[in-house]
Design an enzyme around this catalytic site. Structure first.
Site, mmCIF file in Angstrom:
data_model
loop_
_atom_site.group_PDB
_atom_site.id
_atom_site.type_symbol
_atom_site.label_atom_id
_atom_site.label_comp_id
_atom_site.label_asym_id
_atom_site.label_seq_id
_atom_site.Cartn_x
_atom_site.Cartn_y
_atom_site.Cartn_z
ATOM 1 N N GLY A 102 0.846 -1.058 -0.098
ATOM 2 C CA GLY A 102 0.153 -0.096 -0.185
ATOM 3 C C GLY A 102 0.948 1.359 -0.132
ATOM 4 N N ILE A 103 2.002 1.174 -0.393
ATOM 5 C CA ILE A 103 3.067 2.309 -0.602
ATOM 6 C C ILE A 103 2.250 3.574 -1.360
ATOM 7 N N GLY A 114 -0.466 4.589 -1.196
ATOM 8 C CA GLY A 114 -1.820 5.250 -0.615
ATOM 9 C C GLY A 114 -1.273 6.411 0.236
ATOM 10 N N GLN A 115 -2.347 6.884 0.884
ATOM 11 C CA GLN A 115 -1.983 8.215 1.898
ATOM 12 C C GLN A 115 -0.913 7.834 2.846
ATOM 13 N N ASP A 116 -1.089 6.647 3.599
ATOM 14 C CA ASP A 116 -0.160 6.227 4.563
ATOM 15 C C ASP A 116 1.340 5.725 4.105
ATOM 16 N N ASP A 137 -0.036 -7.874 -5.635
ATOM 17 C CA ASP A 137 -1.294 -7.538 -5.218
ATOM 18 C C ASP A 137 -1.483 -8.445 -3.933
ATOM 19 N N ALA A 164 -4.948 -2.332 1.222
ATOM 20 C CA ALA A 164 -6.166 -2.531 1.730
ATOM 21 C C ALA A 164 -7.308 -1.866 0.622
ATOM 22 N N THR A 193 -7.920 -1.070 12.728
ATOM 23 C CA THR A 193 -8.579 0.148 12.455
ATOM 24 C C THR A 193 -9.782 0.446 13.773
ATOM 25 N N GLU A 249 -12.644 1.271 12.998
ATOM 26 C CA GLU A 249 -13.750 0.723 12.562
ATOM 27 C C GLU A 249 -14.407 -0.828 13.159
ATOM 28 N N TYR A 262 -15.836 -4.151 5.297
ATOM 29 C CA TYR A 262 -14.429 -3.811 5.337
ATOM 30 C C TYR A 262 -14.101 -4.164 6.842
ATOM 31 N N LYS A 272 -11.314 -6.365 8.279
ATOM 32 C CA LYS A 272 -10.175 -6.134 8.967
ATOM 33 C C LYS A 272 -10.026 -6.895 10.600
ATOM 34 N N ARG A 306 -5.069 12.717 1.725
ATOM 35 C CA ARG A 306 -6.105 11.726 1.868
ATOM 36 C C ARG A 306 -6.971 11.615 0.453
HETATM 37 P P1 NAP Z 1 -5.497 4.244 1.023
HETATM 38 O O1 NAP Z 1 -5.026 5.634 0.810
HETATM 39 O O2 NAP Z 1 -6.861 3.737 0.523
HETATM 40 O O3 NAP Z 1 -4.369 3.372 0.377
HETATM 41 C C1 NAP Z 1 -4.527 1.973 0.431
HETATM 42 C C2 NAP Z 1 -3.297 1.295 -0.463
HETATM 43 O O4 NAP Z 1 -3.621 -0.068 -0.582
HETATM 44 C C3 NAP Z 1 -3.229 1.962 -1.771
HETATM 45 O O5 NAP Z 1 -1.743 1.950 -2.228
HETATM 46 C C4 NAP Z 1 -3.697 1.075 -2.757
HETATM 47 O O6 NAP Z 1 -3.178 0.831 -4.068
HETATM 48 C C5 NAP Z 1 -3.404 -0.478 -1.986
HETATM 49 N N1 NAP Z 1 -4.157 -1.530 -2.363
HETATM 50 C C6 NAP Z 1 -5.423 -1.596 -2.111
HETATM 51 N N2 NAP Z 1 -6.137 -2.859 -2.669
HETATM 52 C C7 NAP Z 1 -4.816 -3.551 -2.812
HETATM 53 C C8 NAP Z 1 -4.499 -4.862 -3.345
HETATM 54 N N3 NAP Z 1 -5.239 -5.624 -3.600
HETATM 55 N N4 NAP Z 1 -3.100 -5.257 -3.477
HETATM 56 C C9 NAP Z 1 -2.336 -4.416 -3.333
HETATM 57 N N5 NAP Z 1 -2.395 -3.174 -3.090
HETATM 58 C C10 NAP Z 1 -3.628 -2.546 -2.710
HETATM 59 O O7 NAP Z 1 -5.283 3.914 2.587
HETATM 60 P P2 NAP Z 1 -4.499 4.625 3.756
HETATM 61 O O8 NAP Z 1 -5.484 5.783 4.291
HETATM 62 O O9 NAP Z 1 -3.298 5.077 3.311
HETATM 63 O O10 NAP Z 1 -4.884 3.591 4.838
HETATM 64 C C11 NAP Z 1 -3.585 2.658 4.929
HETATM 65 C C12 NAP Z 1 -4.160 1.276 5.679
HETATM 66 O O11 NAP Z 1 -4.593 1.791 7.002
HETATM 67 C C13 NAP Z 1 -5.386 0.693 5.005
HETATM 68 O O12 NAP Z 1 -5.036 -0.794 5.466
HETATM 69 C C14 NAP Z 1 -6.528 1.078 5.830
HETATM 70 O O13 NAP Z 1 -7.419 0.173 5.793
HETATM 71 C C15 NAP Z 1 -5.731 1.239 7.187
HETATM 72 N N6 NAP Z 1 -6.390 2.421 8.097
HETATM 73 C C16 NAP Z 1 -6.470 3.819 7.604
HETATM 74 C C17 NAP Z 1 -7.085 4.658 8.341
HETATM 75 C C18 NAP Z 1 -7.503 5.934 8.104
HETATM 76 O O14 NAP Z 1 -8.009 6.817 8.836
HETATM 77 N N7 NAP Z 1 -6.761 6.481 6.870
HETATM 78 C C19 NAP Z 1 -7.314 4.394 9.722
HETATM 79 C C20 NAP Z 1 -7.221 2.984 10.160
HETATM 80 C C21 NAP Z 1 -6.881 1.979 9.354
HETATM 81 P P3 NAP Z 1 -3.765 1.941 -5.054
HETATM 82 O O15 NAP Z 1 -2.996 3.130 -4.960
HETATM 83 O O16 NAP Z 1 -3.482 1.226 -6.374
HETATM 84 O O17 NAP Z 1 -5.337 2.030 -4.958
HETATM 85 N N1 GDD Z 2 -17.012 9.276 2.453
HETATM 86 C C1 GDD Z 2 -17.962 9.901 3.030
HETATM 87 N N2 GDD Z 2 -18.705 10.781 1.880
HETATM 88 N N3 GDD Z 2 -18.425 9.787 3.980
HETATM 89 C C2 GDD Z 2 -19.427 10.670 4.479
HETATM 90 C C3 GDD Z 2 -20.199 11.622 3.754
HETATM 91 C C4 GDD Z 2 -19.801 11.507 2.399
HETATM 92 O O1 GDD Z 2 -20.157 12.210 1.301
HETATM 93 N N4 GDD Z 2 -21.038 12.063 4.404
HETATM 94 C C5 GDD Z 2 -20.859 11.668 5.491
HETATM 95 N N5 GDD Z 2 -19.969 10.845 5.773
HETATM 96 C C6 GDD Z 2 -19.725 10.186 7.132
HETATM 97 C C7 GDD Z 2 -19.795 8.491 6.938
HETATM 98 O O2 GDD Z 2 -20.961 8.082 7.026
HETATM 99 C C8 GDD Z 2 -18.919 8.081 8.089
HETATM 100 O O3 GDD Z 2 -19.594 8.215 9.321
HETATM 101 C C9 GDD Z 2 -17.974 9.440 8.384
HETATM 102 O O4 GDD Z 2 -18.350 10.621 7.371
HETATM 103 C C10 GDD Z 2 -16.582 8.986 7.892
HETATM 104 O O5 GDD Z 2 -16.512 8.499 6.692
HETATM 105 P P1 GDD Z 2 -15.071 8.266 5.852
HETATM 106 O O6 GDD Z 2 -14.209 9.500 5.584
HETATM 107 O O7 GDD Z 2 -15.480 7.683 4.548
HETATM 108 O O8 GDD Z 2 -14.267 7.502 6.763
HETATM 109 P P2 GDD Z 2 -14.763 6.107 7.396
HETATM 110 O O9 GDD Z 2 -14.497 6.327 9.104
HETATM 111 O O10 GDD Z 2 -15.842 5.317 7.051
HETATM 112 O O11 GDD Z 2 -13.531 5.162 7.396
HETATM 113 C C11 GDD Z 2 -12.003 5.595 7.359
HETATM 114 O O12 GDD Z 2 -11.529 5.382 8.783
HETATM 115 C C12 GDD Z 2 -11.401 4.057 9.137
HETATM 116 C C13 GDD Z 2 -10.856 4.272 10.618
HETATM 117 O O13 GDD Z 2 -11.947 4.479 11.529
HETATM 118 C C14 GDD Z 2 -11.209 4.690 6.516
HETATM 119 O O14 GDD Z 2 -9.799 5.354 6.357
HETATM 120 C C15 GDD Z 2 -10.994 3.474 6.769
HETATM 121 O O15 GDD Z 2 -9.968 2.817 5.821
HETATM 122 C C16 GDD Z 2 -10.728 3.555 8.305
HETATM 123 O O16 GDD Z 2 -10.466 2.086 8.760
#
Ligand code: NAP
Ligand code: GDD
Length: 383
Positions: free
Chosen positions: A9-10, A12-14, A64, A88, A133, A135, A157, A161, A192
């Protein structure tokens, strides 16, 4: 010898922030990226090194999470000291549309990494970080949530997880592997993805104040999230793998905010006051007033005249098609363990995070190139 890290996931954002952080620390970083028909390396292009260069400290591999043999080959070739499993399908709403794929990539994908390390005889060498997460807490059983709070996942999701979380714990206990879960609460940044709520908001608000878009449609405005800055959270990932003993940690700020308030905060960064009226799908956000000096400084005086005429107009609507079949209403994390054991705490406030994202997106939207390259794509996309 430089330490070697492998980041799934390099792209991606993180992954992007972590790769930069580890390279600065002297690591050689290997990353797994998916093949796509368009370039998908925007976030790491500044770190890219031509394969013809010698002594590269960043190397990309096609791969993948759904392909065991590919993952095993890469891990066998790289023999990393540390694996950060960040790949992911990470969008909660989309996981309701692609539940089987999400289970495969996010759940079984984690098993593939753990099993590859075990089969390759790397259990004593390779430390593993699993991107767990908040979640997992879903229908929360306790407020705030901590490491001992029972899980109650509310989406395909989160269920995927959940498997990944427990298989990581199981491999640690069964095989003595240094495998840890970071239970990270939502973290955001200018990098993001555009369909997560904070970025959807900061992009839309930037376009609205610049006169490029009339309004934005949102889903549930009342849900609450504990938002931190991704730059802080990737440091926690690193610290977790530097501990002598593997363990699981909540990483959060301890402050929770509604989507509605985040929208207000984003407009306020441009000097604009927005208020809400109505309930459920009839709720709307409308323009109340402008602090003209802030607007002139942050947006630009040339946009003021036309924006003034819009006072009173509706700029935020609700479209129930963005509602999730099962919602996570509130997340708020207790980070005491991470503070005490890792010495980690967030450096960004929510206000600082919002400022960072808004300033980035206003500048981005102003770029003519960005417009030419499809950057004006309708924001009211599916998610
Ligand atoms: P992200 O921006 O959606 O990045 C996800 C990365 O995974 C991207 O590099 C994506 O590739 C890659 N990926 C997706 N499906 C794949 C597959 N089948 N094989 C190989 N690579 C794949 O997510 P992030 O926000 O950086 O989050 C990083 C991790 O932390 C994720 O596992 C996420 O579920 C978890 N997490 C995130 C949060 C948050 O708030 N950001 C919180 C808790 C946990 P592409 O660039 O090609 O799409
Ligand atoms: N995406 C999105 N779009 N969310 C919305 C919208 C909209 O238009 N309007 C309201 N929301 C609400 C969603 O229903 C949710 O309650 C909240 O905003 C956050 O949604 P997201 O930003 O899509 O994030 P998430 O909390 O569902 O999931 C993210 O955080 C998780 C950690 O708690 C993702 O990054 C997950 O990968 C990560 O695990």
């Amino acid at each position: 010898m430089a330490k070697v890290a492998l980041i799934t996931g390099i792209t991606g954002q993180d992954g992007a922030y972590l790769a930069e952080y580890l390279i600065k620390k002297g690591y050689t970083v290997h990353g797994i990226k998916r093949r796509s028909s368009l370039f998908n390396t925007d976030r790491i292009d500044h770190l890219y090194q031509d394969p013809h260069e010698h002594n590269r400290n960043m190397i990309l591999h096609y791969g993948d999470m759904t392909d065991s043999m590919n993952l095993t080959r890469i891990i066998g070739d790289v023999k990393p000291d540390e694996i950060y499993n960040l790949a992911a399908m990470s969008h909660v709403k989309v996981s309701f549309d692609t539940p089987e794929y999400t289970a495969n990539a996010d759940g079984i994908g984690t098993l593939r990494i753990l099993e590859a390390v075990r089969l390759l005889g790397l259990t004593k060498k390779t430390r593993i970080y699993q991107a767990s997460t908040s979640e997992l807490y879903g229908l929360v059983q306790e407020i705030p949530q901590k490491e001992t709070t029972p899980f109650y996942p509310r989406s395909p999701y989160a269920v995927a997880k959940l498997y990944a979380y427990w298989i990581t714990v199981n491999y640690r206990e069964a095989y003595g592997m240094h495998a840890s879960n970071g239970i990270l609460f939502n973290h955001e940044s200018p990098l993001r993805g555009e369909t997560f709520v904070t970025r959807k908001v900061t992009r839309a608000v930037s376009r609205i104040v610049l006169g490029m878009q009339d309004m934005v449609y949102m889903g549930n405005l009342s849900s609450k999230r504990d938002w931190g800055h991704a730059k802080d959270y990737i440091k926690a990932m690193y610290l977790i793998l530097q501990q002598d003993t593997p363990d699981d940690y909540v990483i959060s700020t301890g402050i929770t905010t509604t989507i509605r308030d985040f929208i207000k905060m984003s407009f306020a960064k441009a000097g604009v006051v927005v208020d809400f009226k109505g309930v459920d799908e009839k709720e709307v956000g409308f323009l109340v007033s402008i602090d003209e000096s802030v607007f002139a400084k942050e947006v630009g005086i040339e946009y003021l005249e036309s924006f003034r005429k819009r006072l009173g107009e509706t700029v935020v609507g609700v479209d129930p098609s963005y509602f999730r079949p099962t919602e996570v209403d509130i997340l708020i994390g207790d980070n005491s363990k991470a503070k005490a054991k890792l010495g980690w705490e967030p450096s960004y406030s929510l206000d600082g995070l919002c400022e960072d994202m808004m300033m980035h997106d206003i500048a981005l939207m102003k770029k003519e190139d960005y417009l030419k390259n499809g950057g004006y794509r309708i924001l009211n996309y599916f998610e």
